[in-house]
Design an enzyme around this catalytic site. Structure first.
Site, PDB file in Angstrom:
ATOM      1  N   SER A   1       0.847  -1.177   0.000  1.00 14.18           N
ATOM      2  CA  SER A   1       0.000   0.000   0.000  1.00 14.18           C
ATOM      3  C   SER A   1       0.889   1.235   0.000  1.00 14.18           C
ATOM      4  CB  SER A   1      -0.896   0.010   1.241  1.00 14.18           C
ATOM      5  OG  SER A   1      -1.545   1.250   1.407  1.00 14.18           O
TER       6      SER A   1
ATOM      7  N   TYR B   1      -1.541  -0.459  10.795  1.00 15.09           N
ATOM      8  CA  TYR B   1      -1.537  -0.726   9.356  1.00 15.09           C
ATOM      9  C   TYR B   1      -0.231  -0.242   8.727  1.00 15.09           C
ATOM     10  CZ  TYR B   1      -3.387  -1.084   4.585  1.00 15.09           C
ATOM     11  OH  TYR B   1      -3.593  -1.421   3.263  1.00 15.09           O
TER      12      TYR B   1
END
Length: 263
Positions: free
Chosen positions: A132, A145
């Site tokens: 990501s 995350y």
């Protein structure tokens, strides 16, 4: 490496991005195996694309080993599975922390270790780790995350160097904000103002390009987000101020509230 005729293992196949990946890999001529923890949803994807299935919960370590053993003939690994893991760190239980770390980081690392051994022995293969842009730029209330995606990026770039000359490539594909799938589609949250989004199909294109061209890093994001993430890596304090002006916090809050209602 040519995907056509190759045995491809795709994890996280039941999500919107996973379904797009399954379709694109099949259209490229892959002999596809899809994996996920929800049997019925996984079988629906497999039926749609003529794929083989292996049910596995990537937070369960024995399941990861079983998956690798079941797919020892994989020529290509596309490690796509991930949990959103958004929210303040204090709000997570120890079990939730472990699950996010296991699914987002430990599982792709272990699958890479186990499957790359077979690939190296055959002298060919490719590992695609779907990360990501959050692996390059930190944001408020995504510390867990960010930790997994920063870690995945470092692992991918180093493993690529370790496997150089073996015939096995390693690529990192990093999507930006994805519409029609993933956390924004699931929660109804809006991306930060002024930033464009990408489609699951564009992410799938990035994965195919990474394998075909043996690309080190493919950032699937609009120019403004790629520039912002590059700046954030060098000047995190400046990036923090920019994010505050663009209301990143507002987008994250919407996602966190939606996720909290489903926990």
């Amino acid at each position: 490496m040519d995907i056509s005729g190759s045995n491809v293992l795709l994890t996280g196949a039941t999500g919107g991005i996973g379904s797009a990946l399954a379709g694109r890999l099949t259209s490229q001529g892959a002999r596809l195996t899809v994996s996920g923890r929800r049997k019925e949803a996984l079988e629906a994807v497999a039926d749609a694309w003529g794929a083989r299935t292996v049910v596995a919960d990537l937070a369960v370590r024995s399941d990861v080993v079983h998956l690798a053993e079941s797919c020892a003939d994989a020529d290509v690994l596309v490690a796509n599975a991930a949990l959103p893991a958004s929210g303040d760190l204090k709000d997570y239980t120890e079990e939730q922390l472990d699950r996010a770390l296991d699914v987002n980081l430990r599982a792709p690392v272990l699958l890479s270790q186990l499957l790359s051994a077979h690939m190296v022995a055959r002298g060919r293969g490719h590992i695609v780790l779907v990360g990501s842009i959050s692996g390059k730029a930190a944001t408020k209330s995504t510390s867990l995350y960010n930790a997994t995606k920063f870690g995945l990026r470092g692992f991918a770039l180093a493993l690529r160097q370790e496997l150089r000359g073996t015939g096995v490539g390693v690529s990192l594909v990093q999507p930006g904000f994805v519409r029609d799938a993933g956390m924004f589609a699931a929660t109804g949250a809006a991306p930060p103002k002024g930033l464009r989004t990408v489609t699951p199909g564009q992410v799938a294109d990035g994965v195919v390009r990474a394998v075909h061209r043996d690309r080190c890093e493919v950032n699937v994001a609009p120019l403004e987000l790629r520039l912002l993430s590059a700046i954030a890596g060098q000047f995190p304090g400046f990036a923090e101020r920019v994010q505050a002006r663009m209301d990143f916090d507002g987008s994250v809050r919407q996602i966190v509230e939606a996720q909290r209602s489903h926990r």
